[in-house]
Motif scaffolding. Structure first.
Motif, PDB file in Angstrom:
ATOM      1  N   GLY A  98      -0.491 -13.395   5.533  1.00 45.26           N
ATOM      2  CA  GLY A  98      -1.219 -13.123   4.213  1.00 45.26           C
ATOM      3  C   GLY A  98      -2.426 -14.251   4.167  1.00 45.26           C
ATOM      4  N   TYR A  99      -2.829 -14.897   4.992  1.00 50.28           N
ATOM      5  CA  TYR A  99      -3.967 -15.795   5.180  1.00 50.28           C
ATOM      6  C   TYR A  99      -4.974 -15.133   5.903  1.00 50.28           C
ATOM      7  CZ  TYR A  99      -0.378 -19.272   4.089  1.00 50.28           C
ATOM      8  OH  TYR A  99       0.548 -20.283   3.199  1.00 50.28           O
ATOM      9  N   PRO A 100      -6.250 -14.711   5.021  1.00 52.19           N
ATOM     10  CA  PRO A 100      -7.464 -14.164   5.811  1.00 52.19           C
ATOM     11  C   PRO A 100      -7.901 -15.103   6.725  1.00 52.19           C
ATOM     12  CG  PRO A 100      -8.098 -14.609   3.636  1.00 52.19           C
ATOM     13  CD  PRO A 100      -6.269 -14.828   3.483  1.00 52.19           C
ATOM     14  N   GLU A 101      -8.019 -16.381   6.765  1.00 53.10           N
ATOM     15  CA  GLU A 101      -8.506 -17.403   7.678  1.00 53.10           C
ATOM     16  C   GLU A 101      -7.861 -17.197   8.934  1.00 53.10           C
ATOM     17  OE1 GLU A 101      -8.384 -19.397   3.423  1.00 53.10           O
ATOM     18  OE2 GLU A 101      -6.848 -18.079   4.756  1.00 53.10           O
ATOM     19  N   VAL A 102      -6.642 -16.652   9.207  1.00 52.90           N
ATOM     20  CA  VAL A 102      -6.177 -16.536  10.511  1.00 52.90           C
ATOM     21  C   VAL A 102      -6.484 -15.300  11.200  1.00 52.90           C
ATOM     22  CG1 VAL A 102      -3.892 -16.376  11.591  1.00 52.90           C
ATOM     23  CG2 VAL A 102      -4.224 -17.782   9.582  1.00 52.90           C
ATOM     24  N   GLN A 103      -7.160 -15.590  12.386  1.00 57.62           N
ATOM     25  CA  GLN A 103      -7.603 -14.436  13.099  1.00 57.62           C
ATOM     26  C   GLN A 103      -6.611 -13.808  13.992  1.00 57.62           C
ATOM     27  OE1 GLN A 103     -11.348 -15.273  14.716  1.00 57.62           O
ATOM     28  NE2 GLN A 103     -12.329 -13.588  13.304  1.00 57.62           N
ATOM     29  N   GLU A 104      -5.743 -14.829  14.691  1.00 64.64           N
ATOM     30  CA  GLU A 104      -4.526 -14.426  15.556  1.00 64.64           C
ATOM     31  C   GLU A 104      -3.548 -15.382  15.335  1.00 64.64           C
ATOM     32  OE1 GLU A 104      -6.544 -14.351  19.431  1.00 64.64           O
ATOM     33  OE2 GLU A 104      -8.518 -13.680  18.849  1.00 64.64           O
ATOM     34  N   CYS A 105      -2.483 -14.882  15.671  1.00 64.32           N
ATOM     35  CA  CYS A 105      -1.343 -15.619  15.705  1.00 64.32           C
ATOM     36  C   CYS A 105      -0.454 -15.356  16.785  1.00 64.32           C
ATOM     37  CB  CYS A 105      -0.503 -15.691  14.154  1.00 64.32           C
ATOM     38  SG  CYS A 105       1.188 -16.431  14.176  1.00 64.32           S
ATOM     39  N   TYR A 106       0.125 -16.301  17.403  1.00 59.55           N
ATOM     40  CA  TYR A 106       0.822 -16.133  18.677  1.00 59.55           C
ATOM     41  C   TYR A 106       2.165 -17.027  18.589  1.00 59.55           C
ATOM     42  CZ  TYR A 106      -3.538 -14.078  20.510  1.00 59.55           C
ATOM     43  OH  TYR A 106      -4.673 -13.361  20.736  1.00 59.55           O
ATOM     44  N   LEU A 107       3.104 -16.462  18.894  1.00 60.16           N
ATOM     45  CA  LEU A 107       4.402 -17.214  19.138  1.00 60.16           C
ATOM     46  C   LEU A 107       4.237 -17.446  20.677  1.00 60.16           C
ATOM     47  CD1 LEU A 107       7.321 -18.208  18.561  1.00 60.16           C
ATOM     48  CD2 LEU A 107       8.215 -15.872  19.086  1.00 60.16           C
TER      49      LEU A 107
END
Length: 165
Positions: A98-107
């Protein structure tokens, strides 16, 4: 968010040419694409639709110049979690989605962290606010290590299709 099926899709040289073209310019008209790959418009459109239905073409986007929009700071954030449970990870992933600042998130694995985020913000003040008021407030976050991008050396969304037959 769980990834879609990873079932391999068989593509031929014409499909690969189509994919190479649309990765470079997703705004091509069907006629322009057909001309570039040596097909007539109808078979070209059928192939594009088949690639979409197979999940090879996921979506078409427009890439914006972040600096011209005042988004000058890119941060890479490594995040450690206190517990490694599916519920903890799902809650974290739902929150950062839900955070527009986050472009990518990887585990990730292989680091002293569980997640790696790519975040784009206007400046260090905004980053500080984002870190203290969003990331560190997510339940389960136990460690945060930030690095800042000095220069984008390679910034591509294109996949290396040369490996495909």
């Amino acid at each position: 968010m769980p990834e879609k099926s990873s079932k391999l899709v068989k593509i031929d040289k014409t499909d690969r040419r189509i994919l190479e073209q649309v990765q470079q310019n997703g705004a091509l008209t069907n006629q322009e694409l057909a001309d570039k790959v040596g097909l007539s418009p109808s078979p070209c459109l059928r192939r594009v639709r088949a690639l979409e239905e197979a999940g090879v073409i996921v979506r078409t986007v427009t890439v914006l110049d972040h600096k011209k929009l005042g988004l000058s700071l890119t941060a890479i954030i490594l995040i450690g979690m206190d517990r490694h449970t599916p519920e903890r990870f799902a809650a974290f992933e739902e929150q950062v989605a839900g955070y527009p600042e986050v472009q990518e998130c990887y585990l990730i694995t292989g680091q002293d962290a569980d997640y790696m985020l790519k975040v784009v913000v206007p400046d260090m003040d905004h980053y500080h606010h984002f870190l203290l008021n969003r990331i560190t407030r997510i339940q389960g976050v136990s460690g945060v290590h930030s690095s800042f991008v000095l220069r984008r050396v390679i910034d591509s969304t294109a996949l290396p299709l040369g490996y495909l037959s």
